[in-house]
Scaffold this motif. Structure first.
Motif, mmCIF file in Angstrom:
data_model
loop_
_atom_site.group_PDB
_atom_site.id
_atom_site.type_symbol
_atom_site.label_atom_id
_atom_site.label_comp_id
_atom_site.label_asym_id
_atom_site.label_seq_id
_atom_site.Cartn_x
_atom_site.Cartn_y
_atom_site.Cartn_z
ATOM 1 N N ALA A 70 0.824 -1.227 0.000
ATOM 2 C CA ALA A 70 0.000 0.000 0.000
ATOM 3 C C ALA A 70 0.851 1.267 0.000
ATOM 4 N N ASP A 73 -4.550 -7.299 2.727
ATOM 5 C CA ASP A 73 -5.104 -6.108 2.075
ATOM 6 C C ASP A 73 -5.607 -5.064 3.074
ATOM 7 N N ASP A 97 -4.247 -1.633 2.428
ATOM 8 C CA ASP A 97 -4.839 -0.920 1.298
ATOM 9 C C ASP A 97 -6.067 -0.132 1.734
ATOM 10 N N SER A 132 -6.307 3.896 1.600
ATOM 11 C CA SER A 132 -7.331 4.522 0.750
ATOM 12 C C SER A 132 -8.121 5.571 1.510
ATOM 13 N N LEU A 156 -12.467 -3.852 1.982
ATOM 14 C CA LEU A 156 -11.678 -2.627 1.829
ATOM 15 C C LEU A 156 -12.506 -1.405 2.210
#
Length: 376
Positions: free
Chosen positions: A134, A189, A192, A196, A358
């Motif tokens: 990331a 993840d 990420d 974000s 996410l």
């Protein structure tokens, strides 16, 4: 009017206007955070009072600046009173030695003894880089656990850690629900989703700490609910992180906890029972023992009341049901459990489970950022 009053009175008026402007500005900032948080969780909020306070703050600050400039034309910033005190400070300054070197000023004996007795700062733990997920950097080190045995601790540094070398960062702790594993080992993840939230302007950058789950049980999160002192975030871990990295001081003003899936009950338990460590907690897609968590929260220190977000995807009916059941159990509990501020988010939906996770992590990070900002 005497000349001194012609200067003092406008200066006092300027100071009063500046103070009023700063107070209005602070009130506007707090209102803006509440408005943003309300919109995030679907709550109604009035925008007109916020705009009026912002306009009033601007008018007060502009008025203060105009008065100050009118009264003090041509003065150099920082020079106020310098001519009055320069002679005195120069007269009191010791004369240089004959060879041009500054004379040595002996330190008092008490100061020397206290400096000698002062303990040395703890040595920094050696973290090793193991990857760059990331756009950040993932570090790892072995840190002694409560039982004295070393355990893996991973620290993710956001991209802003490299680009702003003077900044200090708040911290998110990621508990794991699997023995001898860190949360990111099962869900790589996660970083990420955290990154974000920053990219979209919904959160400030966080430094993320992922400690290995406590050993001695096959269900670490049940252990944390039964014995809150067993959380993996202990003194040794916090010392290792704060001495090795640029973080804000360890404590509920700047540290939060985020648990995802198997780690969600750990985050809920830690956030409800350890307000001395965390300012807020977020649990994503979890399944909870509502009665055990409500009992643990009720036994927390009487002056504490946790802040907790329970998030699940709209299609995850079991996850939403578990979150609602825990919210109901806490609100119907006693003491600190009943006072806990518990929110449920169940609006996220997407075309894959990974995409939903996410987005849920992004919502959780925004909640932690908003809650910690209010706590400061």
């Amino acid at each position: 009017m005497p000349r001194p009053l012609l200067v003092v009175v406008p200066l006092l008026a300027a100071a009063a206007a500046a103070v009023a402007g700063l107070r209005l500005g602070r009130s506007t900032l707090t209102g803006w955070r509440d408005l943003r948080s309300a919109r995030t969780y679907g709550l109604a909020a009035e925008q007109r009072p916020l705009l009026l306070r912002a306009a009033a703050a601007v008018l007060c600050l502009v008025g203060a600046a105009v008065l100050a400039v009118a009264v003090l034309p041509g003065r150099v910033p920082g020079a106020w009173g310098r001519s009055q005190h320069f002679g005195a400070s120069a007269a009191s300054r010791p004369a240089p030695a004959a060879d041009g070197a500054a004379p040595a000023t002996p330190r008092p004996a008490a100061e020397q003894s206290s400096a000698t007795a002062r303990p040395a700062p703890p040595a920094a733990t050696a973290f090793t880089s193991i990857g760059h997920p990331a756009e950040g950097e993932l570090m790892e080190a072995a840190v002694p656990g409560p039982d004295g045995r070393p355990r893996a601790v991973r620290v993710w540094l956001p991209a802003q850690y490299r680009t702003d070398p003077q900044a200090r960062f708040p911290v998110i702790v990621l508990p794991s629900g699997t023995v001898r594993k860190t949360a990111d080992a099962e869900l790589p993840d996660l970083f990420d989703g955290i990154a974000s939230a920053v990219k979209l302007g919904r959160s400030r950058p966080f430094l993320v700490v992922a400690p290995e789950a406590p050993s001695g049980t096959e269900h670490p999160c049940e252990l944390v609910a039964a014995a809150p002192q067993a959380v993996a975030d202990d003194v040794a871990l916090r010392t290792a992180v704060t001495t090795a990295f640029r973080t804000l001081s360890a404590g509920p003003d700047s540290w939060g906890v985020l648990g995802v899936e198997s780690g969600a009950p750990c985050a809920a338990a830690a956030g409800l029972t350890r307000r001395d460590l965390y300012g807020a907690a977020a649990a994503v897609s979890g399944r909870y023992d509502a009665s055990a968590l409500a009992s643990a929260a009720a036994d927390a220190p009487a002056d504490s009341a946790g802040r907790l977000l329970l998030a699940a995807a709209k299609a995850d009916t079991a996850g939403v049901g578990a979150a609602r059941a825990l919210q109901t159990a806490l609100h119907g509990g006693r003491g600190p459990a009943a006072r806990a501020d518990v929110k449920v988010s169940d609006i996220v939906q997407d075309y894959t489970h990974e995409r939903e996770r996410l987005r849920l992590v992004r919502v959780a990070v925004q909640y932690l950022a908003d809650s910690l900002d209010r706590a400061r």
